[in-house]
Write a protein that holds these residues in place. Structure first.
Motif, PDB file in Angstrom:
ATOM      1  N   LEU A   1     -20.870 -34.363 -43.495  1.00 38.57           N
ATOM      2  CA  LEU A   1     -19.965 -35.340 -43.904  1.00 38.57           C
ATOM      3  C   LEU A   1     -19.082 -35.632 -42.551  1.00 38.57           C
ATOM      4  O   LEU A   1     -17.873 -35.503 -42.814  1.00 38.57           O
ATOM      5  N   ASN A   2     -19.680 -35.437 -41.440  1.00 42.82           N
ATOM      6  CA  ASN A   2     -18.894 -35.428 -39.995  1.00 42.82           C
ATOM      7  C   ASN A   2     -18.094 -36.744 -39.906  1.00 42.82           C
ATOM      8  O   ASN A   2     -16.749 -36.928 -39.652  1.00 42.82           O
ATOM      9  N   ASP A   3     -18.546 -38.148 -40.325  1.00 40.67           N
ATOM     10  CA  ASP A   3     -17.684 -39.406 -40.266  1.00 40.67           C
ATOM     11  C   ASP A   3     -16.723 -38.939 -41.322  1.00 40.67           C
ATOM     12  O   ASP A   3     -15.436 -39.516 -40.860  1.00 40.67           O
ATOM     13  N   LEU A   4     -16.852 -38.615 -42.430  1.00 39.75           N
ATOM     14  CA  LEU A   4     -15.860 -38.449 -43.434  1.00 39.75           C
ATOM     15  C   LEU A   4     -14.604 -37.464 -42.787  1.00 39.75           C
ATOM     16  O   LEU A   4     -13.320 -37.913 -43.102  1.00 39.75           O
ATOM     17  N   LYS A   5     -15.064 -36.502 -42.341  1.00 44.93           N
ATOM     18  CA  LYS A   5     -14.211 -35.781 -41.858  1.00 44.93           C
ATOM     19  C   LYS A   5     -13.181 -36.028 -40.756  1.00 44.93           C
ATOM     20  O   LYS A   5     -11.923 -36.033 -40.791  1.00 44.93           O
ATOM     21  N   LYS A   6     -13.858 -37.067 -39.819  1.00 51.29           N
ATOM     22  CA  LYS A   6     -13.077 -37.762 -38.885  1.00 51.29           C
ATOM     23  C   LYS A   6     -12.271 -38.340 -39.372  1.00 51.29           C
ATOM     24  O   LYS A   6     -10.895 -38.504 -39.158  1.00 51.29           O
ATOM     25  N   LYS A   7     -12.436 -39.323 -40.426  1.00 52.19           N
ATOM     26  CA  LYS A   7     -11.439 -40.165 -41.016  1.00 52.19           C
ATOM     27  C   LYS A   7     -10.327 -39.642 -41.645  1.00 52.19           C
ATOM     28  O   LYS A   7      -9.379 -39.950 -41.712  1.00 52.19           O
ATOM     29  N   LEU A   8     -10.668 -38.506 -42.457  1.00 53.31           N
ATOM     30  CA  LEU A   8      -9.481 -37.746 -43.203  1.00 53.31           C
ATOM     31  C   LEU A   8      -8.682 -37.130 -42.190  1.00 53.31           C
ATOM     32  O   LEU A   8      -7.310 -36.980 -42.192  1.00 53.31           O
ATOM     33  N   LYS A   9      -9.443 -36.660 -40.993  1.00 52.54           N
ATOM     34  CA  LYS A   9      -8.371 -36.086 -39.982  1.00 52.54           C
ATOM     35  C   LYS A   9      -7.452 -37.004 -39.502  1.00 52.54           C
ATOM     36  O   LYS A   9      -6.108 -36.672 -39.369  1.00 52.54           O
ATOM     37  N   GLN A  10      -7.752 -38.253 -39.344  1.00 52.69           N
ATOM     38  CA  GLN A  10      -6.932 -39.296 -38.743  1.00 52.69           C
ATOM     39  C   GLN A  10      -5.819 -39.735 -39.938  1.00 52.69           C
ATOM     40  O   GLN A  10      -4.849 -39.974 -39.516  1.00 52.69           O
ATOM     41  N   ALA A  11      -6.260 -39.792 -41.007  1.00 47.30           N
ATOM     42  CA  ALA A  11      -5.632 -40.250 -42.099  1.00 47.30           C
ATOM     43  C   ALA A  11      -4.651 -39.159 -42.565  1.00 47.30           C
ATOM     44  O   ALA A  11      -3.522 -39.564 -43.066  1.00 47.30           O
ATOM     45  N   VAL A  12      -4.850 -37.910 -42.592  1.00 51.06           N
ATOM     46  CA  VAL A  12      -3.936 -36.892 -42.892  1.00 51.06           C
ATOM     47  C   VAL A  12      -3.305 -36.324 -41.925  1.00 51.06           C
ATOM     48  O   VAL A  12      -2.001 -36.141 -42.011  1.00 51.06           O
ATOM     49  N   GLU A  13      -4.048 -35.637 -41.074  1.00 50.28           N
ATOM     50  CA  GLU A  13      -3.362 -34.909 -39.906  1.00 50.28           C
ATOM     51  C   GLU A  13      -2.320 -35.662 -39.101  1.00 50.28           C
ATOM     52  O   GLU A  13      -1.131 -35.035 -38.992  1.00 50.28           O
ATOM     53  N   TRP A  14      -2.775 -36.687 -38.715  1.00 45.57           N
ATOM     54  CA  TRP A  14      -1.725 -37.314 -37.738  1.00 45.57           C
ATOM     55  C   TRP A  14      -0.486 -37.787 -38.390  1.00 45.57           C
ATOM     56  O   TRP A  14       0.550 -37.297 -37.952  1.00 45.57           O
ATOM     57  N   PRO A  15      -0.453 -38.588 -39.713  1.00 46.24           N
ATOM     58  CA  PRO A  15       0.826 -38.802 -40.415  1.00 46.24           C
ATOM     59  C   PRO A  15       1.633 -37.638 -40.581  1.00 46.24           C
ATOM     60  O   PRO A  15       3.008 -37.512 -40.575  1.00 46.24           O
ATOM     61  N   LEU A  16       0.881 -36.560 -41.032  1.00 51.53           N
ATOM     62  CA  LEU A  16       1.576 -35.330 -41.682  1.00 51.53           C
ATOM     63  C   LEU A  16       2.232 -34.499 -40.436  1.00 51.53           C
ATOM     64  O   LEU A  16       3.400 -34.067 -40.408  1.00 51.53           O
ATOM     65  N   LYS A  17       1.391 -34.220 -39.359  1.00 50.02           N
ATOM     66  CA  LYS A  17       2.064 -33.683 -38.273  1.00 50.02           C
ATOM     67  C   LYS A  17       2.928 -34.346 -37.377  1.00 50.02           C
ATOM     68  O   LYS A  17       3.682 -33.911 -36.531  1.00 50.02           O
ATOM     69  N   HIS A  18       2.760 -35.661 -37.322  1.00 49.11           N
ATOM     70  CA  HIS A  18       3.480 -36.523 -36.405  1.00 49.11           C
ATOM     71  C   HIS A  18       4.116 -37.613 -37.068  1.00 49.11           C
ATOM     72  O   HIS A  18       4.165 -38.704 -36.431  1.00 49.11           O
ATOM     73  N   SER A  19       4.748 -37.316 -38.219  1.00 51.75           N
ATOM     74  CA  SER A  19       5.502 -38.399 -38.960  1.00 51.75           C
ATOM     75  C   SER A  19       6.508 -39.155 -37.904  1.00 51.75           C
ATOM     76  O   SER A  19       6.679 -40.325 -38.194  1.00 51.75           O
ATOM     77  N   GLU A  20       7.014 -38.545 -37.173  1.00 53.72           N
ATOM     78  CA  GLU A  20       8.143 -39.225 -36.320  1.00 53.72           C
ATOM     79  C   GLU A  20       7.626 -40.217 -35.380  1.00 53.72           C
ATOM     80  O   GLU A  20       8.320 -41.194 -35.030  1.00 53.72           O
ATOM     81  N   ALA A  21       6.400 -40.018 -34.998  1.00 57.14           N
ATOM     82  CA  ALA A  21       5.470 -40.890 -33.803  1.00 57.14           C
ATOM     83  C   ALA A  21       5.388 -41.997 -34.750  1.00 57.14           C
ATOM     84  O   ALA A  21       5.708 -43.098 -34.223  1.00 57.14           O
ATOM     85  N   PHE A  22       5.057 -41.952 -35.984  1.00 53.18           N
ATOM     86  CA  PHE A  22       4.640 -43.247 -36.561  1.00 53.18           C
ATOM     87  C   PHE A  22       5.916 -43.999 -36.874  1.00 53.18           C
ATOM     88  O   PHE A  22       5.923 -45.289 -36.743  1.00 53.18           O
TER      89      PHE A  22
END
Ligand code: ATP
Length: 271
Positions: free
Chosen positions: A22-43
């Motif tokens: 599931l490498n592609d899926l993991k990549k998509k989830l990383k982007q959709a989950v990790e970024w907004p949760l870790k860097h909400s101020e950047a968004f």
């Protein structure tokens, strides 16, 4: 984990590496989950609206729950887990109260992920009001969920993930922008994924050199991740049953278990 009736909360310990394939899926989830949760101020700085809800669908036992937990682990987010079936079976009003309370608590400890297993049970298509004009349990739960998800607009660091085996049963209202913006199919494991899953679940086990995981992966077409995990565990039990002083697990133990299993996916329609 702390447990209130119907909901468990923890930061899960499962990492992306614990999931085979599931490498592609993991990549998509990383982007959709990790970024907004870790860097909400950047968004917010760039005025970019992050994804607020993700729907994972696919056959049972193929890691939807595990992916959601790994996403929470990666983002170091509190993981609130709710079961659609459990909410549905609660007393009148209790399910809605639990939903509202969970969103409230998730806001307090953000970043948080709220995970709904068997989401189709509470998010099933509405059939209109009954003859008496009253609404059903499912409709009340769904409308509470919609209200809470719409309220996330101002809340930072909260993401809703839902899992289902029946994506077509989900009400279209949940698929509007700002609700489940991202829909991801979690497929049954292919050959490479099966090999990786077998590696993940045998890495802590003492297995003999005669165990060829590549070959076992070839022989387990249509097995789910859950079944492959079960195969590894059972092989260990067979080895112990044969000899309680055994020091390694042999190929024959895997073969014994494999020949007794009938993969669930053979008889199942894949959605
Ligand atoms: P359900 O629809 O029945 O809730 P699910 O798709 O959410 O199933 P999980 O609960 O995540 O599936 O997986 C069940 C078990 O199978 C887990 O214990 C997990 O360790 C194992 N498993 C499934 N897929 C994988 C995988 N790709 N890699 C490693 N383990 C896996």
């Amino acid at each position: 984990p702390s447990i209130t009736r119907g909901v468990t909360v923890e930061i899960p310990k499962i990492s992306w590496d614990d999931i085979g394939g599931l490498n592609d899926l993991k990549k998509k989830l990383k982007q959709a989950v990790e970024w907004p949760l870790k860097h909400s101020e950047a968004f917010s700085r760039l005025g970019v609206t992050p994804v607020r809800g993700i729907l994972l669908h696919g056959p049972p036992g193929c890691s939807k729950t595990t992916l959601a937990k790994a996403a929470a682990h990666a983002a170091q987010a509190s993981f609130f887990s709710l079961s659609g079936a459990e909410l549905f079976s609660m007393y009148v009003g209790e399910g809605e109260a639990l939903l509202r309370n969970t969103f409230h608590r998730a806001r307090l400890v953000a970043p948080s992920i709220i995970f709904f297993d068997e989401a189709d049970v509470i998010a099933a298509k509405r059939r209109g009001t009954g003859s008496s004009g009253s609404t059903t349990v499912g409709e009340r739960l769904l409308s509470t969920l919609l209200t809470e998800m719409d309220g996330l607009e101002e809340a930072k660091g909260i993401l809703v993930l839902a899992a289902t085996n029946r994506p077509h049963a989900i009400d279209a209202a949940l698929m509007r922008p700002g609700r489940f913006d991202l829909v991801l199919y979690v497929p049954p494991p292919d050959l490479e994924a099966r090999y990786e899953i077998l590696c993940v679940h045998t890495c802590g086990m003492k297995i003999d050199d005669d165990v060829d995981l590549k070959k076992i992966a070839q022989e387990t077409e249509r097995f789910t991740g859950a079944e492959l995990e079960g195969l590894c565990r059972e092989a260990g039990i067979v080895a112990l049953r044969e000899n309680i002083t055994a020091t390694v697990i042999h190929n024959r133990h895997f073969q014994t278990v494999k020949s007794s299993l009938n993969p669930a996916l053979t008889s199942q329609k894949i959605d």
